[in-house]
Scaffold this motif. Structure first.
Motif, PDB file in Angstrom:
ATOM      1  N   CYS A 296     -11.207 -19.726 -37.563  1.00  0.00           N
ATOM      2  CA  CYS A 296     -11.650 -18.666 -36.646  1.00  0.00           C
ATOM      3  C   CYS A 296     -10.597 -17.575 -36.515  1.00  0.00           C
ATOM      4  N   GLY A 297      -9.360 -17.959 -36.305  1.00  0.00           N
ATOM      5  CA  GLY A 297      -8.298 -16.979 -36.140  1.00  0.00           C
ATOM      6  C   GLY A 297      -7.966 -16.255 -37.429  1.00  0.00           C
TER       7      GLY A 297
ATOM      8  N   ASP B 244     -11.821 -25.641 -38.706  1.00  0.00           N
ATOM      9  CA  ASP B 244     -12.657 -24.614 -38.084  1.00  0.00           C
ATOM     10  C   ASP B 244     -11.870 -23.790 -37.067  1.00  0.00           C
ATOM     11  N   THR B 245     -10.983 -24.451 -36.332  1.00  0.00           N
ATOM     12  CA  THR B 245     -10.173 -23.729 -35.348  1.00  0.00           C
ATOM     13  C   THR B 245      -9.250 -22.734 -36.041  1.00  0.00           C
ATOM     14  N   ALA B 246      -8.544 -23.208 -37.059  1.00  0.00           N
ATOM     15  CA  ALA B 246      -7.653 -22.303 -37.798  1.00  0.00           C
ATOM     16  C   ALA B 246      -8.447 -21.190 -38.467  1.00  0.00           C
TER      17      ALA B 246
ATOM     18  N   LYS C  97      -8.374 -29.814 -38.145  1.00  0.00           N
ATOM     19  CA  LYS C  97      -8.978 -28.750 -37.336  1.00  0.00           C
ATOM     20  C   LYS C  97      -9.191 -27.477 -38.162  1.00  0.00           C
TER      21      LYS C  97
END
Length: 426
Positions: A314-315, A310-312, A308
């Protein structure tokens, strides 16, 4: 004891079956294009351009505003770094960053060494290229490619570069001096990130191989830890006639043969049978605590990045404080696992035939004995148990690492001379 044996056997069997299922016979170099859109018909620009780190008042003011607006989550009572970066200490880091950190001075430090950019396979590749100011008479500077890892950058090498360029003036052997090239892995630092899927360590190795050829180096040494270790290994595998030697401060294998799997359970009691030194036993056993649990405790980020990203991203990209905590936590626990108890946090493809040097640091995330590594690195000419240090070796212990690189290159050079001399007598 029985639980430890059963757990090790089961885990070993799973690892063995999974990692040997798709083993390839050889590693091909291939080619790639990682720029935006379709690859153009025209030839790629091979020019090399000077680069300098720059910042602006508006960028710094924006960062300061984000730091002023940070929201902290309270840590558990009486906890330190056992659950990650402790926010009580993070407040001190942010306060220093906001009120005391000198950005102008830091930019000067980052520009200490000559830096450049060049386009390779459609993306801008940033690198340091540092030449010694003086080479002793009768010698020539040896090109050394140094590759960083995660979470890191070329800044890891700023302390060790002077030692390798001018070892004599730093109390080290002056038999060898180096011309040093430190590229930023694509997506790290000032190197452009790939715009397409599929970029891996072999692709990075190929990009750096093209970089070295572009700089005019037909033969060179390479050194790295973490991802730098894997990229350097892949480079030795795809271009063995160009890599004179590979020096690693984090070497791993991903496939364990039956005897090595057996050593997980019996190596503690019969070390000599498996080629273990006493230091190997100390660093590996009890296996459940020092390997399995340590990998579970420190490997969560790896699964997240692999599944994941992309999820990490973003933050981490949005929050400077979140990014600081995410990276600085590794500089704590990967330097020494005992730092978790302090308030301040104090692809297996084929074997590598080129000469290899391994510097094994005591607080590296994962220790692998020489008897395990020999299946992958067929020509280990130097294996050193370092006295101190952890994952970020060049940054933590530059003198120790520089000294080990120098002695490794000395052995390789003497071996090459002996081979040439032997050929001349035939």
């Amino acid at each position: 004891m029985l639980f430890e044996i059963l757990l090790a056997v089961v885990m070993g069997a799973i690892i063995y079956l999974f990692l040997t299922k798709k083993k390839e016979d050889k590693l091909s170099m291939g080619d790639g294009w990682w720029g935006k859109g379709q690859k153009p018909d025209s030839e790629e620009d091979v020019a090399i351009y000077p680069f300098k780190v720059e910042t602006s008042d508006s960028e710094i003011n924006y960062l300061h505003r984000r730091l002023d607006e940070v929201r902290f989550a309270e840590p558990l009572e009486d906890s330190r770094f056992q659950y990650g970066f402790n926010s009580n200490y993070l407040k001190k880091v942010v306060a220093y960053w906001r009120n005391q950190f000198n950005w102008k001075k830091q930019v000067e430090v980052l520009n200490k060494f000559p830096q450049f950019k060049t386009k390779i396979e459609g993306i801008d590749v940033h690198f340091l290229h540092v030449k010694p100011s003086h080479v002793p008479e009768g010698q020539s500077a040896k090109p050394l490619l140094m590759v960083h890892g995660w979470p890191g950058s070329v800044y890891e090498f700023y302390k060790i570069i002077p030692l390798l360029m001018d070892p004599g003036n730093h109390g080290l052997s002056s038999e060898h001096v180096f011309e040093i090239i430190c590229p930023s892995i694509p997506g790290y630092g000032f190197s452009e990130a790939p715009h397409k899927q599929g970029f891996n360590s072999v692709c990075a190795a190929r990009v750096f191989y093209k970089l070295m050829l572009r700089l005019g180096f037909q033969e060179f040494y390479t050194q790295g830890g973490d991802w730098g270790s894997l990229i350097s290994t892949n480079l030795a595998q795809i271009a063995p006639s160009h890599v004179k030697g590979v020096h690693l401060n984090m070497a791993t294998v991903t496939t364990l043969h039956f005897k090595q799997l057996l050593s997980i359970t019996l190596g503690r009691y019969l070390p000599g049978l498996f080629g273990f030194e006493e230091v190997d036993v100390q660093r590996m056993f009890p296996f459940k605590t020092k390997v399995l649990y340590r990998m579970l405790a420190e490997g969560g980020y790896f699964h997240l990045h692999a599944t994941k990203p992309d999820t990490a991203g973003c933050g981490l990209n949005d929050s400077p404080v979140g990014l600081a905590a995410y990276i600085l936590e590794k500089f704590s626990t990967w330097t020494n696992p005992a730092f978790r108890d302090l308030e301040d946090g104090g692809l297996e493809k084929l074997s590598v035939q080129v000469p290899a040097g391994i510097a094994s640091f005591p607080y590296e995330v994962l220790h692998m004995p020489q008897s395990w590594l020999q299946q992958k690195y067929a020509n280990i000419v130097s294996f050193s148990y370092m006295a101190r240090g952890g994952h970020f070796a060049a940054f933590e212990e530059p003198e120790l690492l520089a000294e080990d690189i120098l002695q490794f290159v000395g052995k390789v050079e003497k071996g090459n001379f002996a081979k040439k001399l032997g050929c001349g007598l035939l």
